[in-house]
Scaffold this motif. Structure first.
Motif, mmCIF file in Angstrom:
data_model
loop_
_atom_site.group_PDB
_atom_site.id
_atom_site.type_symbol
_atom_site.label_atom_id
_atom_site.label_comp_id
_atom_site.label_asym_id
_atom_site.label_seq_id
_atom_site.Cartn_x
_atom_site.Cartn_y
_atom_site.Cartn_z
ATOM 1 N N ARG A 31 1.362 -1.027 -0.344
ATOM 2 C CA ARG A 31 0.132 0.040 0.203
ATOM 3 C C ARG A 31 1.247 1.290 0.185
ATOM 4 O O ARG A 31 0.193 2.058 -0.670
ATOM 5 C CB ARG A 31 -0.913 -0.198 1.434
ATOM 6 N N ARG A 41 -4.416 0.170 10.503
ATOM 7 C CA ARG A 41 -4.649 0.689 9.884
ATOM 8 C C ARG A 41 -3.826 2.220 9.464
ATOM 9 O O ARG A 41 -3.585 2.352 8.780
ATOM 10 C CB ARG A 41 -6.148 0.938 9.059
ATOM 11 N N ILE A 56 -0.906 2.346 7.369
ATOM 12 C CA ILE A 56 -0.177 3.065 6.412
ATOM 13 C C ILE A 56 0.308 4.706 6.743
ATOM 14 O O ILE A 56 1.040 5.144 5.795
ATOM 15 C CB ILE A 56 -1.859 2.576 5.832
ATOM 16 N N ARG A 57 -0.802 4.975 7.426
ATOM 17 C CA ARG A 57 -0.364 6.876 7.767
ATOM 18 C C ARG A 57 0.990 6.868 8.273
ATOM 19 O O ARG A 57 1.698 7.800 7.133
ATOM 20 C CB ARG A 57 -1.266 7.113 8.356
ATOM 21 N N ALA A 99 3.799 6.487 5.273
ATOM 22 C CA ALA A 99 2.845 7.521 3.873
ATOM 23 C C ALA A 99 4.188 8.665 4.533
ATOM 24 O O ALA A 99 4.964 9.276 4.011
ATOM 25 C CB ALA A 99 1.835 8.097 3.699
ATOM 26 N N PHE A 100 4.156 9.174 5.991
ATOM 27 C CA PHE A 100 5.046 9.886 6.536
ATOM 28 C C PHE A 100 6.128 9.826 6.465
ATOM 29 O O PHE A 100 7.140 10.941 5.918
ATOM 30 C CB PHE A 100 3.857 10.274 8.358
ATOM 31 N N THR A 116 -4.050 12.335 15.855
ATOM 32 C CA THR A 116 -5.745 13.464 15.530
ATOM 33 C C THR A 116 -4.984 14.307 14.463
ATOM 34 O O THR A 116 -3.801 14.358 14.704
ATOM 35 C CB THR A 116 -6.207 13.928 16.582
ATOM 36 N N HIS A 117 -5.771 14.923 13.972
ATOM 37 C CA HIS A 117 -4.863 16.127 12.747
ATOM 38 C C HIS A 117 -4.082 16.958 14.347
ATOM 39 O O HIS A 117 -2.667 17.401 13.418
ATOM 40 C CB HIS A 117 -6.922 17.218 13.159
ATOM 41 N N TRP A 119 -0.800 15.488 14.253
ATOM 42 C CA TRP A 119 0.056 15.720 13.187
ATOM 43 C C TRP A 119 0.569 17.315 12.496
ATOM 44 O O TRP A 119 1.398 17.421 12.655
ATOM 45 C CB TRP A 119 -0.337 14.885 12.233
ATOM 46 N N ALA A 162 4.100 18.702 11.923
ATOM 47 C CA ALA A 162 4.315 19.656 11.413
ATOM 48 C C ALA A 162 5.048 21.155 11.703
ATOM 49 O O ALA A 162 5.801 21.887 11.209
ATOM 50 C CB ALA A 162 3.070 20.665 10.653
ATOM 51 N N LEU A 176 0.760 18.945 5.839
ATOM 52 C CA LEU A 176 1.075 18.104 6.539
ATOM 53 C C LEU A 176 -0.087 17.144 7.608
ATOM 54 O O LEU A 176 -0.849 16.725 7.552
ATOM 55 C CB LEU A 176 2.075 18.247 7.836
ATOM 56 N N GLY A 223 -3.406 19.393 7.248
ATOM 57 C CA GLY A 223 -4.491 18.741 6.854
ATOM 58 C C GLY A 223 -4.377 17.343 6.138
ATOM 59 O O GLY A 223 -5.052 17.239 6.161
ATOM 60 N N ILE A 241 -2.567 14.680 7.267
ATOM 61 C CA ILE A 241 -2.484 13.507 7.243
ATOM 62 C C ILE A 241 -3.661 13.124 8.489
ATOM 63 O O ILE A 241 -3.889 12.827 8.717
ATOM 64 C CB ILE A 241 -1.179 13.273 8.086
ATOM 65 N N GLY A 242 -4.068 14.918 8.853
ATOM 66 C CA GLY A 242 -5.179 14.699 9.687
ATOM 67 C C GLY A 242 -6.299 14.268 8.637
ATOM 68 O O GLY A 242 -7.223 13.416 9.629
ATOM 69 N N CYS A 243 -6.738 14.452 7.888
ATOM 70 C CA CYS A 243 -7.572 13.848 7.771
ATOM 71 C C CYS A 243 -8.065 13.023 6.610
ATOM 72 O O CYS A 243 -8.587 12.190 6.140
ATOM 73 C CB CYS A 243 -8.823 14.637 6.685
ATOM 74 N N GLY A 244 -6.355 12.433 5.704
ATOM 75 C CA GLY A 244 -6.502 11.224 5.492
ATOM 76 C C GLY A 244 -7.541 11.339 3.689
ATOM 77 O O GLY A 244 -7.562 10.334 3.529
ATOM 78 N N ARG A 265 -4.465 6.216 -6.310
ATOM 79 C CA ARG A 265 -4.087 6.249 -4.762
ATOM 80 C C ARG A 265 -3.816 7.742 -3.454
ATOM 81 O O ARG A 265 -4.409 8.537 -4.471
ATOM 82 C CB ARG A 265 -3.240 5.809 -4.791
ATOM 83 N N LEU A 271 -3.227 9.817 -0.250
ATOM 84 C CA LEU A 271 -1.444 10.639 -0.295
ATOM 85 C C LEU A 271 -1.522 9.918 1.468
ATOM 86 O O LEU A 271 -0.146 8.667 1.920
ATOM 87 C CB LEU A 271 -1.531 11.447 0.187
ATOM 88 N N LEU A 272 -2.022 10.032 2.905
ATOM 89 C CA LEU A 272 -1.628 9.215 4.351
ATOM 90 C C LEU A 272 -2.747 9.133 4.641
ATOM 91 O O LEU A 272 -3.450 10.250 4.968
ATOM 92 C CB LEU A 272 -0.713 10.422 4.728
ATOM 93 N N GLY A 273 -2.777 8.006 5.177
ATOM 94 C CA GLY A 273 -3.630 8.157 5.852
ATOM 95 C C GLY A 273 -4.423 6.690 5.114
ATOM 96 O O GLY A 273 -3.937 5.960 4.807
ATOM 97 N N GLU A 274 -5.993 6.590 5.342
ATOM 98 C CA GLU A 274 -6.597 5.501 4.918
ATOM 99 C C GLU A 274 -6.014 5.771 3.061
ATOM 100 O O GLU A 274 -6.495 6.123 2.106
ATOM 101 C CB GLU A 274 -7.877 5.968 4.708
ATOM 102 N N SER A 275 -6.501 4.459 3.298
ATOM 103 C CA SER A 275 -5.660 3.710 2.356
ATOM 104 C C SER A 275 -6.468 2.993 0.569
ATOM 105 O O SER A 275 -7.861 2.918 1.139
ATOM 106 C CB SER A 275 -4.593 2.104 2.086
#
Lengths: 171, 171
Positions: free
Chosen positions: A19, A50, A53-54, A57-58, A86-87, A90, A94, B115, B117, B119-122, B146, B148-152
DNA sequence: GTAAAACTTCAAGTGAACTTGAGGTCAAGG
DNA sequence: CCTTGACCTCAAGTTCACTTGAAGTTTTAC
């Protein structure tokens, strides 16, 4: 090694590797280094939540801009263990990375925009140019103006003062 | 190992090392790798021309933004052997590196600005975000959106759009 | 003329970030 | 149940960009 924040640890090494586009060996390595968390099945295999994955990616994104795994690990340390970050969690990373990232951007922009100008004439002062400012060099050379690319102190001293544009390259 | 462009090769390893803030061993290493040029004294010691300072400064700056010595060597290859490089010679390097540097800047800005935005929301699509776009990954995953970051993919499938493609890329 | 500092080569070591391979185990489909 | 593919650990290997050390030579400064 440690438990993942979420109880739904269902992803295998191969799953997460696919992934995020990493090799399984890299995922195991990150787990070993503590950058991600896993639980084990009764048979001893890793399972990831899950949010891994995040994290991965980071990690990849941070690596691509030159962060070391140690730096990334430090950042990830600030994320909570017990819950899904949480947001705001992260955002804290940043924020703490912002100065460093700004500097890197400045360096890149300098190399991009000023390469021809600076190198061509050899007249750019160290203090005025983001391109040439390695921390340690700045520390050891700390006196007076040094010159970015091209003529160095003695050359500059020899030719003229402040605005000297000794330019032997203009042949 | 080859001759420096200028006939005034008077600087020793220590001289140039001091001026650019490098270790003498690094200077020798660059010479060995062919990134800089030297002549030898009758006794076999290296002597460098003044334009070597310029090259070394360039090498350092390029390294700091993540260029490998091979890439730097390639760039330096384009500089003329027989004469001191002109403004235009250096500008050619700046031009050829521009796209890569722009991309690097984009990545950094993305990591800096998005970062929290992303990652926070995926919810950020690969195609729309410069942050997550490693060349090889993009190549192997080339189909569909695909994330970015988070939910795949599967996560996204479960929640929203149905444009997801499970990629059977791995063995 | 001599002594110290800086230079020389060459081989081996370093650390980061993995990868590879051997030898073996686990888990899911048929 | 049994095969097959993915997983496991551990050790060793790889690449990059140097650094370090040994043993010896050259330059410079007095």
């Amino acid at each position: 090694m440690s438990t993942p924040s979420a109880p739904d640890a269902t992803l295998t090494v191969g799953d997460v590797a696919d992934r995020v586009g990493l090799a399984p060996s890299a995922v195991r390595y990150y787990d070993e280094r503590g950058l991600i968390r896993s639980v084990r099945t009764t048979g001893g295999q890793r399972r990831f939540g899950r949010d891994t994955i995040r994290r991965l990616a980071f990690i990849s994104a941070a690596q691509q801009v030159g962060k070391t795994l140690d730096q990334i690990a430090d950042a990830l340390e600030t994320l909570p263990d017990e819950r899904t970050p949480t947001h705001d969690d992260w955002a804290a990373i940043a924020t703490s990375w912002r100065p460093g990232l700004d500097e890197q951007i400045a360096r890149l922009e300098a190399l991009r925009d000023k390469l021809d100008g600076c190198i061509g004439c050899g007249c750019l002062s160290l203090e005025r140019c983001a391109l040439w400012n390695p921390d340690d060099a700045a520390a050891t050379l700390g006196d007076g103006a040094r010159w970015l690319l091209g003529e160095s102190l003695s050359d500059v001293d020899a030719t003229a003062t402040a605005t000297a544009v000794h330019d032997p390259s203009r042949s």
